[in-house]
Design a protein around this motif. Structure first.
Motif, PDB file in Angstrom:
ATOM      1  N   THR A 202     -45.212  -7.861  -6.213  1.00 40.79           N
ATOM      2  CA  THR A 202     -44.714  -6.574  -5.742  1.00 40.79           C
ATOM      3  C   THR A 202     -44.999  -6.377  -4.257  1.00 40.79           C
ATOM      4  OG1 THR A 202     -46.761  -5.378  -6.246  1.00 40.79           O
ATOM      5  CG2 THR A 202     -45.118  -5.563  -8.016  1.00 40.79           C
ATOM      6  N   SER A 203     -44.243  -5.457  -3.667  1.00 39.71           N
ATOM      7  CA  SER A 203     -44.446  -5.070  -2.273  1.00 39.71           C
ATOM      8  C   SER A 203     -44.466  -3.548  -2.193  1.00 39.71           C
ATOM      9  CB  SER A 203     -43.329  -5.616  -1.373  1.00 39.71           C
ATOM     10  OG  SER A 203     -43.249  -7.021  -1.449  1.00 39.71           O
ATOM     11  N   VAL A 204     -45.202  -3.029  -1.200  1.00 35.80           N
ATOM     12  CA  VAL A 204     -45.301  -1.593  -0.989  1.00 35.80           C
ATOM     13  C   VAL A 204     -45.212  -1.302   0.505  1.00 35.80           C
ATOM     14  CG1 VAL A 204     -46.797   0.435  -1.153  1.00 35.80           C
ATOM     15  CG2 VAL A 204     -46.694  -1.181  -3.054  1.00 35.80           C
ATOM     16  N   VAL A 205     -44.480  -0.269   0.851  1.00 32.59           N
ATOM     17  CA  VAL A 205     -44.459   0.246   2.218  1.00 32.59           C
ATOM     18  C   VAL A 205     -44.783   1.738   2.145  1.00 32.59           C
ATOM     19  CG1 VAL A 205     -43.093   0.697   4.284  1.00 32.59           C
ATOM     20  CG2 VAL A 205     -42.796  -1.461   3.045  1.00 32.59           C
ATOM     21  N   ILE A 206     -45.810   2.145   2.871  1.00 35.12           N
ATOM     22  CA  ILE A 206     -46.189   3.558   2.919  1.00 35.12           C
ATOM     23  C   ILE A 206     -45.452   4.218   4.074  1.00 35.12           C
ATOM     24  CG2 ILE A 206     -48.092   5.170   3.319  1.00 35.12           C
ATOM     25  CD1 ILE A 206     -49.923   3.152   1.968  1.00 35.12           C
ATOM     26  N   CYS A 207     -44.798   5.320   3.770  1.00 36.49           N
ATOM     27  CA  CYS A 207     -44.049   6.074   4.768  1.00 36.49           C
ATOM     28  C   CYS A 207     -44.586   7.496   4.825  1.00 36.49           C
ATOM     29  CB  CYS A 207     -42.557   6.084   4.416  1.00 36.49           C
ATOM     30  SG  CYS A 207     -41.846   4.421   4.174  1.00 36.49           S
ATOM     31  N   ASP A 208     -44.020   8.302   5.683  1.00 35.83           N
ATOM     32  CA  ASP A 208     -44.443   9.694   5.786  1.00 35.83           C
ATOM     33  C   ASP A 208     -43.810  10.503   4.665  1.00 35.83           C
ATOM     34  OD1 ASP A 208     -45.456  12.083   6.631  1.00 35.83           O
ATOM     35  OD2 ASP A 208     -44.071  12.319   8.308  1.00 35.83           O
ATOM     36  N   GLY A 209     -44.632  10.875   3.672  1.00 39.39           N
ATOM     37  CA  GLY A 209     -44.139  11.674   2.560  1.00 39.39           C
ATOM     38  C   GLY A 209     -43.613  10.890   1.378  1.00 39.39           C
ATOM     39  N   GLN A 210     -43.739   9.577   1.424  1.00 34.35           N
ATOM     40  CA  GLN A 210     -43.244   8.774   0.316  1.00 34.35           C
ATOM     41  C   GLN A 210     -43.903   7.403   0.300  1.00 34.35           C
ATOM     42  OE1 GLN A 210     -39.734   9.131   2.665  1.00 34.35           O
ATOM     43  NE2 GLN A 210     -38.982   7.146   1.963  1.00 34.35           N
ATOM     44  N   LEU A 211     -43.810   6.772  -0.846  1.00 35.08           N
ATOM     45  CA  LEU A 211     -44.271   5.397  -1.010  1.00 35.08           C
ATOM     46  C   LEU A 211     -43.093   4.589  -1.543  1.00 35.08           C
ATOM     47  CD1 LEU A 211     -47.605   4.151  -2.496  1.00 35.08           C
ATOM     48  CD2 LEU A 211     -45.465   3.276  -3.435  1.00 35.08           C
ATOM     49  N   GLU A 212     -42.791   3.478  -0.886  1.00 38.44           N
ATOM     50  CA  GLU A 212     -41.684   2.621  -1.303  1.00 38.44           C
ATOM     51  C   GLU A 212     -42.237   1.390  -2.009  1.00 38.44           C
ATOM     52  OE1 GLU A 212     -38.495   3.329  -0.957  1.00 38.44           O
ATOM     53  OE2 GLU A 212     -38.715   5.158   0.243  1.00 38.44           O
ATOM     54  N   TRP A 213     -41.721   1.118  -3.206  1.00 38.20           N
ATOM     55  CA  TRP A 213     -42.219   0.010  -4.034  1.00 38.20           C
ATOM     56  C   TRP A 213     -41.044  -0.864  -4.462  1.00 38.20           C
ATOM     57  CZ3 TRP A 213     -40.846  -1.478  -8.945  1.00 38.20           C
ATOM     58  CH2 TRP A 213     -41.701  -2.379  -9.635  1.00 38.20           C
ATOM     59  N   ARG A 214     -41.289  -2.146  -4.577  1.00 40.20           N
ATOM     60  CA  ARG A 214     -40.267  -3.016  -5.157  1.00 40.20           C
ATOM     61  C   ARG A 214     -40.913  -4.214  -5.829  1.00 40.20           C
ATOM     62  NH1 ARG A 214     -36.901  -6.200  -0.371  1.00 40.20           N
ATOM     63  NH2 ARG A 214     -38.543  -7.673   0.228  1.00 40.20           N
ATOM     64  N   SER A 215     -40.228  -4.750  -6.795  1.00 37.47           N
ATOM     65  CA  SER A 215     -40.654  -5.966  -7.492  1.00 37.47           C
ATOM     66  C   SER A 215     -39.834  -7.128  -6.963  1.00 37.47           C
ATOM     67  CB  SER A 215     -40.454  -5.813  -8.996  1.00 37.47           C
ATOM     68  OG  SER A 215     -40.816  -7.012  -9.665  1.00 37.47           O
ATOM     69  N   GLY A 216     -40.508  -8.194  -6.523  1.00 33.45           N
ATOM     70  CA  GLY A 216     -39.799  -9.337  -5.972  1.00 33.45           C
ATOM     71  C   GLY A 216     -38.961  -8.957  -4.770  1.00 33.45           C
ATOM     72  N   THR A 217     -37.672  -9.300  -4.832  1.00 34.17           N
ATOM     73  CA  THR A 217     -36.740  -8.951  -3.753  1.00 34.17           C
ATOM     74  C   THR A 217     -35.764  -7.873  -4.211  1.00 34.17           C
ATOM     75  OG1 THR A 217     -35.273 -10.755  -4.433  1.00 34.17           O
ATOM     76  CG2 THR A 217     -36.907 -11.246  -2.730  1.00 34.17           C
ATOM     77  N   GLY A 218     -36.149  -7.106  -5.227  1.00 36.85           N
ATOM     78  CA  GLY A 218     -35.277  -6.058  -5.753  1.00 36.85           C
ATOM     79  C   GLY A 218     -35.149  -4.881  -4.806  1.00 36.85           C
ATOM     80  N   ASP A 219     -34.488  -3.848  -5.263  1.00 38.91           N
ATOM     81  CA  ASP A 219     -34.297  -2.646  -4.457  1.00 38.91           C
ATOM     82  C   ASP A 219     -35.608  -1.866  -4.335  1.00 38.91           C
ATOM     83  OD1 ASP A 219     -31.600  -3.241  -4.183  1.00 38.91           O
ATOM     84  OD2 ASP A 219     -31.032  -2.055  -5.948  1.00 38.91           O
ATOM     85  N   TRP A 220     -35.733  -1.160  -3.245  1.00 34.93           N
ATOM     86  CA  TRP A 220     -36.903  -0.323  -3.042  1.00 34.93           C
ATOM     87  C   TRP A 220     -36.810   0.916  -3.917  1.00 34.93           C
ATOM     88  CZ3 TRP A 220     -41.022  -2.104  -0.529  1.00 34.93           C
ATOM     89  CH2 TRP A 220     -40.856  -3.123   0.429  1.00 34.93           C
ATOM     90  N   VAL A 221     -37.917   1.301  -4.519  1.00 38.01           N
ATOM     91  CA  VAL A 221     -38.002   2.501  -5.339  1.00 38.01           C
ATOM     92  C   VAL A 221     -38.767   3.554  -4.548  1.00 38.01           C
ATOM     93  CG1 VAL A 221     -38.885   3.505  -7.477  1.00 38.01           C
ATOM     94  CG2 VAL A 221     -37.958   1.163  -7.474  1.00 38.01           C
TER      95      VAL A 221
END
Length: 291
Positions: free
Chosen positions: A184-203
């Motif tokens: 998995t990958s995670v990107v922390i943004c202002d007011g949200q957290l973006e998550w994805r499994s593998g190379t799938g779409d960001w949640v």
């Protein structure tokens, strides 16, 4: 001969008058304001001294923190490509003192660090264009060698999010922190957290106040500010798999004394959780429950 003597006397009188006038013009007047006094300063540098605070101003920088155990950790400020240099420091006494570590002269920024008891790996921006480069050291930063992509984790650069597979466009306009694990990958943004499994779409997971995260196996540990139950930085747990926009977090503990202004960095090694907020690094030995 009398007239010659008279001329000599007149010339002497004139000369005395001129000297007196010159001295009067150059002498200081007690009623005039004093002129500026030149000042000189010296700022000695030491590459070996220990310090409880970073060797560079980290107020507006991204931060990285990597814990080995409850006593040893590494921390870094990212620096800016073409601007302030990054810093890297090492502690062996739970953050009581920090020793600066020298980076290569070609290193312009630091985007991620990952440490173990055996080595330290960094994701650095190298050269004038800050090319993402992974380097590793087995002797506490005395010497460095090339390492494989992804070994230092993910980072944020001016070009985007740096993952194991290369630089990708961030899922938000101003990413704060990035993480990439095995699946998995995670990107922390202002007011949200973006998550994805593998190379799938960001949640997109709406979460106000998240500033940093740490890998906790099947869960993520989050550092969050602005909650109703914690005046400082609250530590929360969030599932790391099957994440949806409705995924919720569970409070673990609160570091009520932690600063909430500026960048925050969190990491953990087992139950040892490290939090760098403001000028203070705090360590919890029970998973973030108490500080």
């Amino acid at each position: 001969m009398i007239w010659v003597a008279i001329v000599i006397v007149v010339l002497v009188v004139i000369d005395i008058a001129l000297v007196t006038l010159a001295l009067g013009r150059t002498a200081p007047n007690s009623g005039d304001p004093a002129g500026p006094i030149p000042t000189f300063s010296s700022s000695p540098r030491s590459s070996t001294s220990s310090s409880p605070t970073p060797t560079a101003d980290a107020a507006d920088s991204r931060r990285s923190l990597s814990a080995v155990d409850g006593q040893e950790a590494w921390r870094a400020t990212d620096g800016t490509c073409g601007g302030p240099a990054p810093t890297l420091e090492h502690t062996l006494d739970a953050g009581a003192t920090w020793k600066p570590v020298t980076l290569g002269t070609d290193v312009s920024s630091l985007m991620a660090i990952r440490a173990s008891s055996a080595n330290l790996t960094v994701l650095a921006g190298v050269g004038d264009d800050c090319t993402p480069t992974v380097r590793s050291s087995t002797n506490d930063g005395v010497t460095w060698s090339a390492a494989a992509d992804g070994e230092a984790g993910a980072g944020v650069s001016t070009a985007g999010v740096v993952l194991r597979t290369g630089v990708t466009e961030p899922p938000c306009s101003d990413p704060v922190e990035a993480f990439q694990g095995e699946q998995t990958s995670v990107v922390i943004c202002d007011g949200q957290l973006e998550w994805r499994s593998g190379t799938g779409d960001w949640v997109d997971v709406p979460l106000d106040g998240v500033r940093s995260m740490a890998d906790a196996g099947n869960d993520y540990s989050l550092a969050r500010i602005g909650t109703d139950t914690c005046a400082g930085v609250q530590i929360e747990s969030m599932p790391a798999i099957a994440v949806t926009p409705a995924t919720t977090t569970t409070p673990i503990g609160c570091d009520a004394d932690a600063a909430t202004e500026g960048p925050i960095s969190l990491d953990r090694s087992g139950d040892d959780v490290w939090l760098w907020a403001g000028d203070t690094v705090a360590v919890s030995t029970d998973g973030g429950a108490t500080w």
